[in-house]
Motif scaffolding. Structure first.
Motif, PDB file in Angstrom:
ATOM      1  N   ALA A  83       0.837  -1.206   0.000  1.00  0.00           N
ATOM      2  CA  ALA A  83       0.000   0.000   0.000  1.00  0.00           C
ATOM      3  C   ALA A  83       0.869   1.253   0.000  1.00  0.00           C
ATOM      4  N   VAL A  84       1.965   1.227   0.753  1.00  0.00           N
ATOM      5  CA  VAL A  84       2.888   2.367   0.753  1.00  0.00           C
ATOM      6  C   VAL A  84       3.428   2.602  -0.645  1.00  0.00           C
ATOM      7  N   ARG A  85       3.831   1.548  -1.314  1.00  0.00           N
ATOM      8  CA  ARG A  85       4.371   1.688  -2.670  1.00  0.00           C
ATOM      9  C   ARG A  85       3.318   2.257  -3.623  1.00  0.00           C
ATOM     10  N   GLU A  86       2.100   1.742  -3.538  1.00  0.00           N
ATOM     11  CA  GLU A  86       1.041   2.192  -4.443  1.00  0.00           C
ATOM     12  C   GLU A  86       0.683   3.660  -4.207  1.00  0.00           C
ATOM     13  N   VAL A  87       0.528   4.044  -2.944  1.00  0.00           N
ATOM     14  CA  VAL A  87       0.124   5.417  -2.630  1.00  0.00           C
ATOM     15  C   VAL A  87       1.242   6.406  -2.944  1.00  0.00           C
ATOM     16  N   PHE A  88       2.463   6.092  -2.545  1.00  0.00           N
ATOM     17  CA  PHE A  88       3.574   7.003  -2.814  1.00  0.00           C
ATOM     18  C   PHE A  88       3.778   7.184  -4.319  1.00  0.00           C
ATOM     19  N   THR A  89       3.679   6.096  -5.071  1.00  0.00           N
ATOM     20  CA  THR A  89       3.866   6.181  -6.523  1.00  0.00           C
ATOM     21  C   THR A  89       2.744   6.993  -7.167  1.00  0.00           C
ATOM     22  N   ARG A  90       1.517   6.784  -6.691  1.00  0.00           N
ATOM     23  CA  ARG A  90       0.380   7.544  -7.230  1.00  0.00           C
ATOM     24  C   ARG A  90       0.534   9.037  -6.936  1.00  0.00           C
ATOM     25  N   PHE A  91       0.934   9.363  -5.717  1.00  0.00           N
ATOM     26  CA  PHE A  91       1.182  10.764  -5.373  1.00  0.00           C
ATOM     27  C   PHE A  91       2.275  11.358  -6.261  1.00  0.00           C
ATOM     28  N   ASP A  92       3.341  10.600  -6.450  1.00  0.00           N
ATOM     29  CA  ASP A  92       4.468  11.071  -7.255  1.00  0.00           C
ATOM     30  C   ASP A  92       4.016  11.393  -8.676  1.00  0.00           C
ATOM     31  N   ASP A  93       3.173  10.544  -9.221  1.00  0.00           N
ATOM     32  CA  ASP A  93       2.638  10.776 -10.569  1.00  0.00           C
ATOM     33  C   ASP A  93       1.686  11.971 -10.591  1.00  0.00           C
ATOM     34  N   SER A  94       0.809  12.068  -9.594  1.00  0.00           N
ATOM     35  CA  SER A  94      -0.218  13.118  -9.576  1.00  0.00           C
ATOM     36  C   SER A  94       0.375  14.515  -9.482  1.00  0.00           C
TER      37      SER A  94
END
Length: 266
Positions: A83-94
């Motif tokens: 979940a940390v990987r998914e959320v951090f990556t999504r934030f980074d993209d957004s």
């Protein structure tokens, strides 16, 4: 005086603009306070915590007060590495790249070891130790992968300097892990000549829900504590105790004075 040097003639440290800031544990307390302060300064924010409802309310307030910024929110349990990987990556993209990761999520619950409440100590250890490690792993990977300068901030505690009593025993031990982890990553990035700046921040007693039972005369009010915390992070030091007074004085005393003497400062 040369504006590139301080009053002692030393070359001033160049600090890049950190436009996009990620904060975990942002639904209350110091995390929420930091979010409000940086929003007022015009920073875009990525906010994560377990309580999504609190984050949605905070997002609406921040955008109403600062309509020019971008705010992203997500529910996150930092003990879940995927979940940390998914959320951090999504934030980074957004946000088009996170410039500063503030690893603030943590628990302060606990009980005396051996008192029959091992579940509380286990939860604190899981969030503060494994949760911080999961966040650091992904933050470093994202910053390295983007090949851009970034700032990684570990929110530890002045409690990491000494073993604490009773309900704070496990909490202090977990924060000692956070401090040691941050120092090791800082040393590694420095040896690599990396553009990733690593800071360890050691808050002293600040008035939040987590410290309501603490009656120390050294406890700072919430607004002063948050202002000191943000100012310290913006300087991007290798390490800082906040608020600077009295904790820059108390910090070395806790480390080097005999335990019976240092205990009286806590």
């Amino acid at each position: 005086m040369d504006r590139r040097r301080d009053m002692f003639g030393r070359k001033k440290k160049h600090i890049p603009e950190r436009k996009n800031i990620l904060i975990t544990g942002a639904s209350a307390g110091l995390g929420e306070g930091m979010a409000r302060t940086w929003a007022a300064k015009g920073h875009n924010l990525a906010l994560a915590a377990r309580r999504l409802g609190n984050l949605e309310t905070l997002k609406a307030e921040l955008l109403a007060e600062n309509p020019s910024i971008q705010v992203e929110v997500a529910e996150l349990d930092v003990t879940d590495s995927e979940a940390v990987r998914e959320v951090f990556t999504r934030f980074d993209d957004s946000l088009g790249g996170i410039d500063r990761f503030v690893l603030n999520a943590g628990l302060g619950k606990g009980a005396s070891v051996g008192s029959g409440k091992s579940w509380a100590n286990a939860q604190t250890a899981e969030v503060n130790v494994l949760g911080t490690l999961h966040q650091a792993e992904v933050a470093i990977e994202l910053l390295r992968g983007s090949n851009r300068p970034g700032h990684l901030v570990f929110i530890s505690s002045i409690a990491s300097r000494r073993g604490m009593l009773g309900a704070e025993t496990t909490y202090a031990a977990t924060k000692a892990f956070v401090t040691s982890l941050a120092q090791g990553i800082h040393a590694e990035q420095s040896r690599r000549g990396s553009d990733i700046v690593v800071s360890t921040i050691l808050p002293g007693y600040i008035d939040t829900d987590m410290t309501t039972q603490n009656q120390s005369p050294l406890k700072a009010d919430f607004d002063k504590g948050v202002a000191s915390l943000v100012a310290a992070i913006d300087r991007e030091p290798a390490q800082a105790a906040v608020p600077s007074l009295p904790w820059t004085v108390v910090d070395p005393a806790l480390r080097y004075l005999p335990e019976p003497v240092s205990r009286k400062m806590l």
